[in-house]
Design a protein around this motif. Structure first.
Motif, mmCIF file in Angstrom:
data_model
loop_
_atom_site.group_PDB
_atom_site.id
_atom_site.type_symbol
_atom_site.label_atom_id
_atom_site.label_comp_id
_atom_site.label_asym_id
_atom_site.label_seq_id
_atom_site.Cartn_x
_atom_site.Cartn_y
_atom_site.Cartn_z
ATOM 1 N N HIS E 61 1.028 -1.200 -0.006
ATOM 2 C CA HIS E 61 -0.131 0.055 -0.061
ATOM 3 C C HIS E 61 0.848 1.346 0.064
ATOM 4 O O HIS E 61 0.393 2.330 0.053
ATOM 5 C CB HIS E 61 -0.860 -0.013 1.235
ATOM 6 N N GLY E 62 2.124 0.965 -0.069
ATOM 7 C CA GLY E 62 3.018 2.384 -0.486
ATOM 8 C C GLY E 62 3.404 2.966 0.875
ATOM 9 O O GLY E 62 3.602 4.167 1.045
ATOM 10 N N THR E 63 3.037 2.517 2.072
ATOM 11 C CA THR E 63 3.420 2.676 3.387
ATOM 12 C C THR E 63 4.737 2.625 3.526
ATOM 13 O O THR E 63 5.303 1.517 3.550
ATOM 14 C CB THR E 63 2.796 2.157 4.669
ATOM 15 N N LEU E 64 5.579 3.808 3.769
ATOM 16 C CA LEU E 64 7.218 3.505 4.216
ATOM 17 C C LEU E 64 7.439 3.517 5.672
ATOM 18 O O LEU E 64 6.930 4.378 6.283
ATOM 19 C CB LEU E 64 7.939 4.794 3.832
ATOM 20 N N MET E 65 7.622 2.438 6.203
ATOM 21 C CA MET E 65 7.820 2.272 7.785
ATOM 22 C C MET E 65 9.238 2.542 7.944
ATOM 23 O O MET E 65 10.085 1.921 7.302
ATOM 24 C CB MET E 65 7.246 0.991 8.161
ATOM 25 N N LYS E 488 9.990 -5.389 -8.649
ATOM 26 C CA LYS E 488 9.895 -4.080 -9.505
ATOM 27 C C LYS E 488 9.590 -2.965 -8.601
ATOM 28 O O LYS E 488 10.023 -1.883 -9.130
ATOM 29 C CB LYS E 488 8.550 -4.450 -10.170
ATOM 30 N N GLN E 489 8.739 -3.155 -7.359
ATOM 31 C CA GLN E 489 8.530 -1.998 -6.485
ATOM 32 C C GLN E 489 9.996 -1.237 -6.328
ATOM 33 O O GLN E 489 10.018 -0.132 -6.236
ATOM 34 C CB GLN E 489 7.787 -2.506 -5.636
ATOM 35 N N MET E 490 10.977 -2.144 -5.932
ATOM 36 C CA MET E 490 12.362 -1.698 -5.700
ATOM 37 C C MET E 490 12.853 -0.785 -6.463
ATOM 38 O O MET E 490 13.519 0.119 -6.316
ATOM 39 C CB MET E 490 13.013 -2.836 -4.961
#
Lengths: 159, 501, 118, 327, 495, 88, 109
Positions: E61-65, E488-490
């Motif tokens: 969900h695109g949350t950067l923790m 791919k997200q990386m």
């Protein structure tokens, strides 16, 4: 008596050494003398040494005579040293010390050492062993000149 | 009243306690008294560190005679930091010593032991805080004499020869320092360190000063066991009573290093020592040679105390290396390592002392299978050992990090690399012990029933040190800022001028 | 030539230091080592005292009619150093005695051999 | 003329030291060392350092020699052949010597009044100490007041030595433990009588030195050593057993810390009076008086410590000799 | 997943690290009660997996923790940041931990191993540090936990306590520590000296001002310094560590240690150097060749080994180099292939080790030459082995095919012919040493003198885990979306 | 008169040197002790003379100490010499 | 130079001669016991002469007293020391020349 003599001697000695007459230093002197007396007393209890320092008057008579003897003795030894060893004829002998008062034996032995050509090498109750550069010196001693002198100066057989 | 005398109390307290202990002459009371006084020293050291943190210096004129006519104590952030190290270690070792020493030293001699211990501490503190070059020598001798005594108190007869050798070397070292100080005095007419620093500039290039520098450096090097002059240390550390070794390893060489720093940076000035005399190259080479040679020798030892002693010499090499880099980071690394190495080495020697307490031997064979029998002791050894290796999250990593960073800052990649490689030796010699403890069966002749964990009074100081190893390996803000302040104080001399009493 | 006289004291001090050090290093007997240490140290004492001397001066004890005193500071320092020296000697010699009773010898090479045996 | 005396003494010093290298008989080594100390002391006198000469004579030629003699009485007289590498030693010695000689070239010339040593700190001691401290002996002023902390350290060094020796050799000496029968020198009647006469004088002399350190050479340290020497003489001529009866080792052991504490207490009193440690000015209404009182007390502390430590050390050594002799 | 939603998202990182840590603690406390102890182990592993799933969910969900622990040095902190590559590794590791725990229980009990408590404690500690490595935000953090991982696995390698085990442990510790201290730490400090930062930054931290020579040198130092990646010549520790019990081997080879190594290399390549910088460096090719060489040589050595675990160990060395190679290709394809291969190899290799352990536990056989005809007795086990072998070779329908495909594409794209040849060659070699085992198991007859007597399949506690992992290997071939998406997200992050 | 004092100081020095020579090279240990003793006595005289040469004769305390120490040293030598033998 | 000075100079010279003779005697005499004569006797007379010579230089104050005390002490300890040394030597087995000769005779007969 004995301690009193010491007290006087020590006090005089302190004054001669110090030379300051300020009350502070004098009281230090008193304390010091007291300490030393305490030590002397403790030592006397422990050892059974004859306790004497003799009479100063007698010493005044004896010392000049002794100095003279030393002077003679030195001349003799010096002569022997410079004239060569051939003249040396050392000898050794035992002398009785019964004629000397008990508490002056040490003085006697030391005097022998200081006087012409002789050296005391051993001392016990009965006799003193003497070593001499020349045998003639021993003979002189045997005649008892020095023993007499000591006896005469301090009186016989008492402290 | 109290604050006024803050700067002199770290010396005075143990100095007064030492004769008192002899007068009391009861082991337990002596121990209690010593602990109280030394504990008070820790408190005072904390006060000194916080008082000097801002870069100022506390000055205390003894006898009320202003320097340079009288002797002054001067505390700035550099020596306050080392002082704190020394007093903390001293307190912890004293706690440890209660049981440990009682088992190694005759009961009747215990008060004498505590007295010597206090004298040693007093000497070390005196060396640290004095602002007078000759007074430093006096305290050096107090601590040395006490150290010889402490070393020679062990039951093993080899401690005697070790102590004698130490005495000969130590005396030569101290005399060399005396010669050096004499030469400085001859050319400047003063003994006060600040005054010396000021007046020495006028005569800097004179041959007498050069020689003085050389003699002081050699003398101090003997005391701090710099490489070719270190031979006394392994024997002394190996055969001294355990608590003594822990104390000395944590403090004595550290203080000597401080003396070197003080002379180099405050009195002679870094510019003279390093730029004109090019001392840093000699020191650098010796430090590296010491690190490698002694680390290697450590790996070949089977007596664990000797092993750790050689390791100490190698660690001294790291500290000196930091000095030879002549930069803020390098000095910070050195000061940090002084503190950090004290933490780890004291813990290690305490653990070894605990093993000796139970096993009566410090040969590696005695350690076999101890992991299970003395779990607390051996885990303390393991963690402190990891710290020596320089594993992250321990203090060893922190000081190594700064040291390598300092080398890299100077573009000295080779040195940085060598430092890292050298720490691999530590893996070997620490690993050896750990392997024996955890993965070997106890040797046949060891009486298994008797071997159990040591009393809590020994474990507590040991574990306090171990926890400090971890705590200061994680939260470095305190140590790093104190070390940086110390390094700054040494480098720019800002604390040298002014300050209040 | 004057240089020689002006530095004569210093050089003698150096020679004494060398002799002391030499004895310390080469002596096999521990008592002799201690003697060597003492010689070494007293050479340093001499160095300090030499530097405190003023030619034409006199001992730093107040006296009438004396204006030039020698420097008292080195004397004070060396007093302390002498005490340190005798303290070290005492401890060193008592170590020697203990070594003698523990090893039966105070010759360095002999007890070193015995250490290897253990 | 004094230069000539100086040169001759120095030459004798070097010759003596040189001879010590080659003598294998330790007995002779120690005797020569005694001579060496005497020479040093004589040299100190010619160099105006009377206090130092005082100390060197009593310590170097006295205590050190006695201790060394008692040591070799146990350990034996002969030095065996040395197996050490003499080239290595020579190398180190030459290196050290070379460095020192190099250093001498820029040294201030001998005895000039305008050398840096005499110009910066020292003039104050010489010029103002008689008024500031009020003592004629500047050495005592500097020792006890200006650098009083050094002297405190020195006292502690002595105390530390005592701790070392006591813990190494033990504070031996209930009289019962010692040799019962007298032998050797103790049979020398002449010696005993002479010693007995001189010992009180020596002690009194020691006390004189103790209290007159302010005015002439001497002070607590020298006094302590001389007093100890008197008792040592007693022990040597009358046997250790008797000496221990006069001053017991336990007494000595407890006396040593008392001296240190006495010294420290002066400092503490000045702290209580709001001044710095060892600031004697506050000990009396008049600073000069305060200085005087302070110095007397601290000298006493030094004297007590030094006396008891020196005697204690001698007891420890002599006790070892007796022990070895019994066996 | 709702359960974790109530917790601050950043805290999930702490949970992921501390759950196994406290698990270890719990295991230690329960050491006297084996059943409770192992229940605790399994429970911990399952909880950890759910936490990681929650993290994965957040990442999608695109949350950067992120999570900041403390400043170790001024400006340098121990802190964590969740990024896709780490999530991928964390997923693999935490999932496999469950499986391995179950397997380990069966294995340890089946073989009556000593010191089981110590074993489970160290195991949990190792996982804890792996989690920290996964989410580390900078090189310093990575390095710290890298070392913790080494140390916590050392007792596992030396577990048996025999002379051989100690020897193996020494080599293990020796190589891993010396490379990490001598090279890795040096490289980290070098990086710090040059750039003044150690943070992982998409696109890398080096810029034009950094001297090329130094950066190139640093790359070499990193790649060899991360000894856990077993790049030749620093591979010796892996075969030495074979003395450890099989679950440990599984941990080393699949779950944690070597994966942590290649993961670190990948992370350094992507986030410290950045693909652009990397492709410009001369030394990249050097490492590429080293990796290629390692692939081929290790495969050849594997062929010569008769000991099954040793053969697998060399196979691992070769497979790790695939991942390094992928990273050194410095293209999207290569990196995706590498990421994928981390997962694929993990599942494939763990299956193979589980099988080796199963055979040892049941039939007490260690050597390849003893396995003739074993397929008849242990059909399920050998099926799993076959699947694992196929994945290793890189054939469909196993996960290994996908990653190898990407790697090959990447090599072709950059015209790295050496890499292409090495890939093909090693595939052939892989086939050459795996096929004969499968063949012998099924088709050769048992030697007469030692019949596999009455033994059948391994105990269920052993059998089930290996079937699960084999199944996962197949499953990933058909459903590679998750790992690919993460990879791919990386890449998107870094572009 | 100063020159006379100085000359006698020098003279004593010469005697000291001769005694020193005896102490260094002697046929028996007793001769050595004799030499040392003589050296000590002469040093006492020398110190006494030096005080006069330098014009500060108030330092005679040092000479007293020398005499004391010389005597005690002599006694100590004899005392401890009994215990040591050549063979030891 | 006053008369006292001349006297003092003479005493000093004499003292020097005695002392020197003693020192020479240490080398020239044949055996230990004869050498002890040389040392002991000339030592004492040398000390007497020199100290008296110095005493004449003083203002006859405390310094003189101290000088005399030194003299007293030297005269007390000098012969004592010589005596003790001779005694020790005899106990230590050193023979005098006559004894040596006797022994030699005994050996012959």
């Amino acid at each position: 008596m004995y301690l009193a003599k010491w007290t006087i001697l020590l006090a005089v000695f302190w004054l001669l050494l110090s030379g300051f007459m300020q009350p502070l230093l004098l009281s230090f002197g008193a304390i010091s003398v007291a300490i030393v007396l305490l030590v002397i007393k403790r030592m006397d209890v422990i050892d059974e040494q004859p306790r004497t320092i003799g009479s100063p008057l007698a010493a005044l008579i004896y010392i000049p005579w002794l100095l003279y003897q030393i002077f003679l003795s030195s001349i003799q030894v010096t002569r022997l040293i410079w004239t060569g060893k051939t003249k040396v004829s050392p000898s050794i002998a035992k002398l009785p010390v019964s004629s000397v008062p008990e508490n002056k034996k040490v003085l006697y032995a030391n005097s022998i050492t200081l006087t012409p050509g002789t050296l005391s090498v051993d001392l016990d109750e009965e006799e003193v062993t003497v070593h001499a550069l020349e045998s003639s010196s021993i003979e002189e001693l045997e005649q008892g000149g020095m023993a007499d002198k000591i006896a005469k100066t301090w009186g016989k057989k008492n402290g | 009243m109290f604050e006024q005398h803050l700067a002199v109390l770290p010396v005075l307290l143990p100095l007064i306690a030492a004769p008192l202990v002899v007068l009391i002459n009861k082991p337990r009371a002596a121990w209690l008294l010593s602990t109280l006084f030394v504990g008070a020293c820790v408190y005072i050291s904390f006060g000194l560190v916080s008082a000097t943190m801002d870069g100022g210096a506390l000055r205390y004129a003894l006898g009320g005679w202003e320097p340079p006519w009288g002797i002054e104590m001067r505390v700035d952030s550099a020596n306050a930091f080392v002082l704190l190290t020394v007093s903390v270690i001293a307190t912890l070792v004293l706690l440890f010593a209660k049981e440990s020493i009682a088992s190694e030293v005759a009961h009747k001699q215990l008060p004498l032991f505590y007295s010597a211990y206090l004298l040693c501490l007093a000497g070390l503190s005196g060396i640290l805080i004095t602002g007078d070059a000759f007074n430093l020598f006096v305290f050096l001798e107090i601590s040395s004499l006490a150290t010889y005594t402490l070393v020679s108190l062990a039951a093993d007869r080899r401690c005697l020869t070790a102590a004698f050798r130490y005495l000969v070397m130590g005396t030569i070292g101290a005399t060399f320092i005396l010669i050096g100080v004499g030469m400085l005095y001859m050319k400047t007419g003063t003994l006060n360190m600040l005054d010396l620093a000021e007046r020495i500039q006028a005569v800097e290039s004179h041959r007498t000063i050069n020689t003085g520098l050389a003699f002081i450096m050699v003398g101090v090097s003997i005391k701090l066991a710099l490489f070719p002059l270190h031979m006394w240390l392994p024997a002394a550390y190996s055969f001294a009573p355990s608590a003594v070794t822990a104390f000395l390893a944590g403090t004595a060489t550290k203080v000597a290093i401080y003396v070197m720093l003080r002379f180099v940076f405050t009195i002679f000035g870094a510019g003279y020592v390093f730029e004109q005399m090019n001392m840093e190259i000699i020191v650098l080479v010796l430090a590296l040679a010491g690190i490698f040679q002694c680390s290697f020798v450590a790996t070949t030892q089977s007596n664990i105390k000797t092993l750790l002693a050689y390791s100490s010499v190698a660690q001294v090499g790291y500290i000196i290396l930091g000095v030879s880099l002549v930069s803020l980071t390098g000095l910070t690394a050195s000061l940090l390592h002084i503190f950090n190495h004290a933490l780890m080495k004291a813990a290690l020697f305490m653990a070894v002392g605990a093993v000796f307490y139970r096993m009566g031997s410090v040969q590696i064979i005695a350690f076999q299978g101890l992991g299970r029998r003395m779990p607390w002791t051996m885990s303390a050894f393991t963690i402190a050992g990891l710290s020596i290796i320089g594993v992250p999250l321990t203090v060893g990593f922190i000081s190594k990090w700064y040291l390598v960073t300092a080398a890299l800052e100077q573009g000295n990649w080779l040195v940085a690399f060598l430092v890292l490689v050298a720490s691999l030796f530590a893996v070997v010699y620490i690993g050896k012990v750990i392997e024996a403890a955890y993965f070997k069966e106890p040797s046949e002749d060891a009486d298994a029933t008797k071997i159990k964990e040591v009393p809590v009074s020994m474990l507590i100081p040991m574990w306090l040190l171990v926890l400090a190893n971890i705590y200061f390996g994680i939260d470095t803000s305190l140590t790093v800022s104190a070390a940086t302040a110390g390094a700054e104080a040494l480098l720019n001399g800002s604390s040298l001028v002014g300050g209040v009493q | 030539m004057s240089l020689i006289f002006e530095h004569f004291n210093h050089w003698v001090v150096v020679i004494l230091m060398m002799i002391g050090l030499y004895i310390v290093i080469t002596a096999n007997n521990l008592v002799k080592k201690v003697v060597g240490l003492n010689i070494f140290q007293s050479a340093v004492f001499l160095m300090y005292i030499t530097m405190g001397k003023v030619v034409g001066g006199t001992a730093p004890i107040l006296a009438e009619g004396v204006t030039q005193y020698s420097n008292p500071l080195p004397h004070v320092l060396i007093l302390t150093a002498i005490v340190v020296g005798v303290a070290t000697t005492a401890v060193g010699l008592s170590l020697v005695l203990r070594i003698k009773s523990a090893y039966g010898t105070i010759e360095e090479n002999e007890f070193q051999n015995k250490e290897d045996v253990i | 003329m004094t230069v000539l005396i100086d040169l001759i003494l120095l030459a004798m010093l070097v010759i003596t030291a040189f001879r010590i290298i080659y003598i294998k008989d330790l007995f002779s080594v120690v005797m020569l060392f005694g001579i060496y100390s005497f020479l040093c002391a004589a040299l100190f006198v010619t160099l105006d350092a009377v206090d130092v000469a005082f100390t060197e004579a009593s310590v170097g030629a006295g205590i050190s020699t006695v201790l060394m003699l008692s040591t070799i009485a146990i350990t034996g007289r002969k030095e065996k052949l040395s197996l050490h590498s003499h080239t290595f030693a020579t190398l180190i010695v030459l290196l050290t010597g070379g460095a020192l000689i190099y250093g001498t070239f820029d040294m201030p010339l001998f005895g000039l009044a305008d050398n840096p040593v005499h110009e910066h700190v020292a003039p104050r001691y010489i010029e103002t100490s008689p008024t500031e401290i009020g003592l004629p002996n500047m050495v005592t002023s500097v020792l006890a007041s200006y650098r009083g902390f050094d002297t405190f350290g020195e006292t502690v060094v002595v105390f530390a030595a005592a701790i070392g020796v006591f813990s190494l050799l033990g504070v031996r000496g209930k009289p019962t433990e010692l040799l019962a029968q007298e032998q050797g020198l103790t049979q020398h009647k002449v010696l005993r009588v002479v010693a007995k006469i001189s010992i009180p004088l020596i002690i009194l002399f020691a006390l004189y030195v103790q209290f007159h350190g302010d005015f002439g050479p001497g002070g607590g340290f020298q006094a302590g050593v001389i007093a100890a020497a008197a008792f040592i003489l007693y022990a040597l001529t009358f046997s250790l057993r008797k000496a221990v009866g006069v001053v017991s080792p336990r007494f000595v052991k407890y006396l040593a810390p008392v001296g240190v504490l006495l010294y420290a207490s002066v400092g503490l009193v000045s702290m209580l009076n709001g001044a710095n440690f060892l600031d004697y000015n506050v000990l009396a209404a008049d600073p000069v008086d305060g200085q005087h009182y302070g110095i007397i007390i601290i000298e006493l502390g030094v004297g007590i410590t030094v006396f008891s430590v020196m005697l204690g050390i001698f007891y420890a050594f002599a006790g070892q000799v007796e022990k070895a002799n019994v066996q | 997943m709702n359960l974790w939603a109530s917790i601050s998202q950043d805290q999930l990182i702490n949970l992921a690290i501390f759950i196994p840590f406290f698990g270890a603690f719990l295991v230690g406390l329960l050491g006297k009660y084996p059943n409770l102890r192992e229940a605790a182990s399994i429970a911990t592993s399952i909880i950890l997996f759910t936490v990681v799933l929650a993290i994965t969910d957040n990442t999608f969900h695109g949350t950067l923790m992120n999570m900041h622990w403390f400043d170790l040095f001024p400006g340098l902190s121990v802190s964590f940041l969740v990024e896709p590559l780490g999530v991928l590794f964390a997923l693999v590791a935490s999932f496999l931990w469950i499986v391995t725990t179950i397997y380990a229980i069966g294995y340890m009990r089946g073989n009556n191993e000593k010191n089981q408590t110590r074993f489970f404690i160290c195991f949990a500690l190792a996982i804890s540090s792996v989690m920290a490595i996964c989410f580390s935000d900078n090189l310093l953090t990575l390095f710290i936990f890298y070392e913790v991982l080494t140390l916590s696995t050392y007792p596992l390698v030396t577990h048996a306590g025999t002379k051989e085990a100690k020897e193996g442990g020494r080599i293990y510790l020796g190589i891993l520590l010396s490379t990490s201290v001598g090279f890795l730490l040096f490289a980290i400090l070098g990086t710090y000296a040059i750039t003044g930062t150690l943070d992982f930054k998409p696109g890398g931290v080096f810029d034009e001002s950094s001297p090329d020579l130094m950066v190139g040198l640093l790359l070499v130092l990193f790649c060899f310094g991360i000894g856990k990646a077993a790049l030749m010549p620093f591979h010796r520790w892996l075969p030495s560590a074979m003395v450890a019990p099989t679950p440990v081997s599984a941990l080393l080879h699949a779950v944690a240690v070597v994966k942590a190594g290649v993961f670190s290399i990948l992370k350094v390549a992507v986030y410290i150097f950045g693909l652009d910088t990397l492709s410009d460096l001369a030394t990249t090719d050097l490492i590429l060749y080293a990796a290629s060489g390692t692939m081929v040589i290790a495969s050849i050595i594997a062929m010569t080994k008769d000991n099954l675990k040793a053969r697998l160990a060399y196979s691992t060395i070769a497979q790790l180099s695939y991942i390094v190679l992928g990273a050194m290709l410095a293209t999207a394809m290569g990196v995706i292939g590498s990421a994928m291969h981390i997962a694929a190899h993990a599942f494939g290799k763990i299956t193979l080790f589980f099988v080796a352990g199963a055979i040892y536990t049941t039939a007490h056989k260690k050597l390849v030459s003893e396995l003739d005809g074993i397929g008849k007795h242990m059909p399920l086990t050998m099926t799993a082995f076959t699947i694992g072998a196929i994945s290793m070779i890189g054939l469909p329908p196993a996960a290994g095919f996908i990653s190898k495909w990407y790697l090959l594409l990447g090599s072709l794209e950059t015209s790295q012919w050496v890499a292409v040849i090495a890939l093909i060659l090693s595939t052939l070699l892989n086939a050459a040493y795996f096929i004969p085992i499968v063949y012998a198991a099924y088709f050769k007859s048992e030697p007469n003198d030692q019949k596999h007597q009455s033994h059948g399949e391994a105990p269920l506690m052993i059998l089930i885990p290996l079937l699960i992992t084999a199944g996962m290997t197949l499953f990933m071939f058909f459903n590679p979306e998750l790992p690919l998406a993460l990879a791919k997200q990386m890449l998107e992050l870094s572009l | 008169m100063d020159s006379v004092l100085a000359a006698s100081g020098l003279g004593i020095l010469i005697v000291m040197a001769i005694a020193l020579a005896r102490a260094m090279v002697a046929p028996t240990v007793y001769d050595r002790i004799l030499g040392v003793n003589m050296f000590g006595t002469k040093t006492v005289l020398f110190i006494a003379t030096i005080g006069f040469i330098m014009g500060r004769p108030d330092f005679l305390d040092i000479a007293i100490v020398y005499a004391l120490i010389n005597f005690i040293g002599m006694v100590a030598v004899l005392r401890f010499f009994e215990y040591t033998s050549e063979s030891n | 130079m006053s008369a006292l000075d001349y006297l003092s100079a003479a005493l000093l010279l004499l003292g020097f001669i005695f002392s020197l003779s003693g020192a020479i005697g240490l080398f020239r005499f044949p055996d230990f016991f004869t050498r002890i004569h040389a040392s002991s006797v000339t030592d004492s007379s040398g000390a007497v002469c020199i100290i008296l010579g110095l005493a004449l230089q003083t203002n006859f104050d405390l310094v003189t007293v101290k000088l005399l005390f030194i003299l007293f002490f030297l005269l007390l300890t000098g012969p004592t020391g010589s005596h003790a040394l001779a005694k020790s030597a005899r106990h230590g087995g050193l023979l005098t020349i006559p004894e040596c000769q006797e022994k030699a005779k005994d050996g012959v007969s």
